[in-house]
Design a protein around this motif. Sequence first.
Motif, PDB file in Angstrom:
ATOM      1  N   VAL A 127      -0.977  -9.999  -4.407  1.00  0.00           N
ATOM      2  CA  VAL A 127      -1.836 -10.964  -3.442  1.00  0.00           C
ATOM      3  C   VAL A 127      -2.838 -10.491  -3.352  1.00  0.00           C
ATOM      4  O   VAL A 127      -3.334  -9.641  -2.630  1.00  0.00           O
TER       5      VAL A 127
ATOM      6  N   ILE B  12       6.594  -9.302 -15.738  1.00  0.00           N
ATOM      7  CA  ILE B  12       7.038  -9.086 -14.352  1.00  0.00           C
ATOM      8  C   ILE B  12       6.173  -9.174 -13.210  1.00  0.00           C
ATOM      9  O   ILE B  12       6.613  -9.445 -11.971  1.00  0.00           O
ATOM     10  N   TYR B  13       4.781  -8.914 -13.692  1.00  0.00           N
ATOM     11  CA  TYR B  13       3.889  -9.251 -12.693  1.00  0.00           C
ATOM     12  C   TYR B  13       3.090 -10.109 -12.750  1.00  0.00           C
ATOM     13  O   TYR B  13       2.227 -10.418 -13.659  1.00  0.00           O
ATOM     14  N   HIS B  14       2.830 -10.838 -11.355  1.00  0.00           N
ATOM     15  CA  HIS B  14       2.259 -12.053 -11.286  1.00  0.00           C
ATOM     16  C   HIS B  14       0.810 -11.893 -10.393  1.00  0.00           C
ATOM     17  O   HIS B  14       1.034 -11.030  -9.520  1.00  0.00           O
ATOM     18  N   GLU B  15       0.037 -12.813 -10.475  1.00  0.00           N
ATOM     19  CA  GLU B  15      -1.062 -12.679  -9.605  1.00  0.00           C
ATOM     20  C   GLU B  15      -1.273 -13.855  -8.632  1.00  0.00           C
ATOM     21  O   GLU B  15      -1.584 -14.719  -9.408  1.00  0.00           O
ATOM     22  N   ASN B  16      -1.153 -13.467  -7.433  1.00  0.00           N
ATOM     23  CA  ASN B  16      -1.226 -14.720  -6.498  1.00  0.00           C
ATOM     24  C   ASN B  16      -0.266 -15.809  -6.526  1.00  0.00           C
ATOM     25  O   ASN B  16       0.012 -16.083  -5.389  1.00  0.00           O
ATOM     26  N   ALA B  17       0.401 -15.957  -7.621  1.00  0.00           N
ATOM     27  CA  ALA B  17       1.482 -17.212  -7.562  1.00  0.00           C
ATOM     28  C   ALA B  17       2.251 -16.802  -8.877  1.00  0.00           C
ATOM     29  O   ALA B  17       1.786 -16.036  -9.654  1.00  0.00           O
ATOM     30  N   TYR B  18       3.383 -17.303  -8.589  1.00  0.00           N
ATOM     31  CA  TYR B  18       4.273 -17.063  -9.722  1.00  0.00           C
ATOM     32  C   TYR B  18       3.932 -17.858 -11.025  1.00  0.00           C
ATOM     33  O   TYR B  18       3.773 -18.942 -10.896  1.00  0.00           O
TER      34      TYR B  18
ATOM     35  N   LEU C 214       3.570 -20.691  -0.678  1.00  0.00           N
ATOM     36  CA  LEU C 214       2.360 -20.142  -0.898  1.00  0.00           C
ATOM     37  C   LEU C 214       2.326 -19.563  -2.126  1.00  0.00           C
ATOM     38  O   LEU C 214       1.349 -19.248  -2.733  1.00  0.00           O
ATOM     39  N   LEU C 215       3.394 -18.764  -2.796  1.00  0.00           N
ATOM     40  CA  LEU C 215       3.483 -17.897  -3.752  1.00  0.00           C
ATOM     41  C   LEU C 215       4.082 -18.652  -5.012  1.00  0.00           C
ATOM     42  O   LEU C 215       4.037 -18.259  -6.376  1.00  0.00           O
ATOM     43  N   GLU C 216       4.432 -20.063  -4.819  1.00  0.00           N
ATOM     44  CA  GLU C 216       4.704 -20.857  -5.759  1.00  0.00           C
ATOM     45  C   GLU C 216       5.966 -20.406  -6.702  1.00  0.00           C
ATOM     46  O   GLU C 216       5.983 -20.600  -7.786  1.00  0.00           O
TER      47      GLU C 216
ATOM     48  N   PRO D  18       9.589 -20.325  -8.031  1.00  0.00           N
ATOM     49  CA  PRO D  18      10.590 -21.650  -8.331  1.00  0.00           C
ATOM     50  C   PRO D  18      12.093 -21.240  -8.228  1.00  0.00           C
ATOM     51  O   PRO D  18      12.176 -20.200  -7.400  1.00  0.00           O
TER      52      PRO D  18
ATOM     53  N   LYS E 184      -4.465 -16.213   0.968  1.00  0.00           N
ATOM     54  CA  LYS E 184      -3.170 -16.216   1.069  1.00  0.00           C
ATOM     55  C   LYS E 184      -2.795 -15.031   1.765  1.00  0.00           C
ATOM     56  O   LYS E 184      -1.748 -15.030   2.450  1.00  0.00           O
TER      57      LYS E 184
ATOM     58  N   ALA F 101       4.794 -19.658 -14.142  1.00  0.00           N
ATOM     59  CA  ALA F 101       5.975 -20.137 -14.804  1.00  0.00           C
ATOM     60  C   ALA F 101       5.479 -21.028 -16.169  1.00  0.00           C
ATOM     61  O   ALA F 101       6.323 -21.691 -16.668  1.00  0.00           O
TER      62      ALA F 101
ATOM     63  N   ILE G 230       5.047  -9.852  -7.096  1.00  0.00           N
ATOM     64  CA  ILE G 230       3.689 -10.872  -7.262  1.00  0.00           C
ATOM     65  C   ILE G 230       2.595 -10.127  -6.320  1.00  0.00           C
ATOM     66  O   ILE G 230       2.895  -9.811  -5.083  1.00  0.00           O
TER      67      ILE G 230
ATOM     68  N   ASP H 287      -5.690 -13.149  -3.293  1.00  0.00           N
ATOM     69  CA  ASP H 287      -6.619 -14.017  -2.640  1.00  0.00           C
ATOM     70  C   ASP H 287      -6.519 -13.911  -1.106  1.00  0.00           C
ATOM     71  O   ASP H 287      -5.546 -13.983  -0.474  1.00  0.00           O
TER      72      ASP H 287
END
Lengths: 249, 249
Positions: free
Chosen positions: A51, B181-187, A148-150, A152, A56, B189, A49, A53
């Motif tokens: 980050v 694989i790569y997420h931004e600021n939050a997972y 914070l990173l949501e 699951p 955050k 889903a 992830i 923001d």
Amino acid sequence: MNKTIETILNHRSIRSFTDQLLTEEEIRLLVESAQSASTSSYIQAYSIIGVTDPDKKRKLAELAGNQPYVEKNGHLFVFCADLYRHDKMAREKGVDITASLEGTETFMVSVIDAALAAQNMSIAAESMGLGICYIGGIRNNLNEVSGLLETPEYVLPLFGLVVGHPANLSDKKPRLPLDHIYHENAYQADEAEFKKHMSAYDETISNYYQKRTDGKRSDKWTDQITGSLKKPPRAYMNEFVKGKGLNKR
Amino acid sequence: MNKTIETILNHRSIRSFTDQLLTEEEIRLLVESAQSASTSSYIQAYSIIGVTDPDKKRKLAELAGNQPYVEKNGHLFVFCADLYRHDKMAREKGVDITASLEGTETFMVSVIDAALAAQNMSIAAESMGLGICYIGGIRNNLNEVSGLLETPEYVLPLFGLVVGHPANLSDKKPRLPLDHIYHENAYQADEAEFKKHMSAYDETISNYYQKRTDGKRSDKWTDQITGSLKKPPRAYMNEFVKGKGLNKR
């Protein structure tokens, strides 16, 4: 010695970065480098992830023990053990893989996968002239970090990795004697050898700190580490990890 | 793109090596490269066992599922999570750190430390024109592996790493879509995105196998992985790791 090995041997953690952000292209190249690492039986059990923001990042810097470089860097990546996708795709096929996902073996696989990917990214970054620092401090409070990173179920943030343009170069920290880390054919637990390695290393580290601090510090490694392990670090971890569905059986 | 990143992106596991052994100098350079990786709070919680004894190599190859390249390679390294030295040095100072050593947090730290070191070694080896393959198969029977390598309490063999001169180059295996694989600021889903990624990747993998096997195989990734996780892999692991004093609380 080739350039790559020079880069590897020249590693030091960087804790001070300029304001220059990584470009989108650099970020993608770093993630692609991470993805090229080996993965256990092709399982690819991690996620990253990024980050950006500012709120955050500030919050994560606080949670990680007020480390300013978690906020101010070229880019902040958080590496997670991730078996969420595996659960989801199995469910869609009507297959229950809970017993696998909850196992310590699969947990280890996901942690190893994430770490291999992160180290690939680190070397790639350093080969580009960037500096890196791992942020284990995010594990101080994974409950807040996960919120914070949501993330699951079956996803566990493991560590941050800050990357950026170095503002200050730190010194390279000496490692344990090679002959202490490296054994041949069987683990060498010889008492006299052990003592010899430890006292030689303590002297190396003591000299290193004396030089670096103009004589103000002269810590020994064995004292540092024994001190830091006197109290169990992050004692909530066992329960927290199980709460995410991992390492339960 | 620089040479190091080329090396990283060009990774493929090598499972066939010539008879040429690594030199002592190469081995030391690889171990030194491993040691240069980051380590959590300087804890250096891993060891590396180089296996050259032909009987031990043969036995390890058997245990790892009869993989011939575990026996025939340039060098076989076994990476271990290792908190034995930490226990020992604390005892010598009259300090009891058992609670720390037994914690899941410290277990994770040691696994991550070992993996970072191993990936450094892998990249260093590949930059020298050598090939590598991780051997997770040693975890099939860690009881025998531990006996063979004489590892004491608080030491857990995690995986092997074979290094050598490639006899055959394998193909590079495609990874999950970067955006998965790569997420931004939050997972992320999101259901629709998930399905899109998975079906695109399944097609990539299916094409990859078709090409590689002249149409004989066309496995999808989601089927492969779901299949391999139907039965819990190495279900003894939780108990075994605890038996070594790790991951107990």
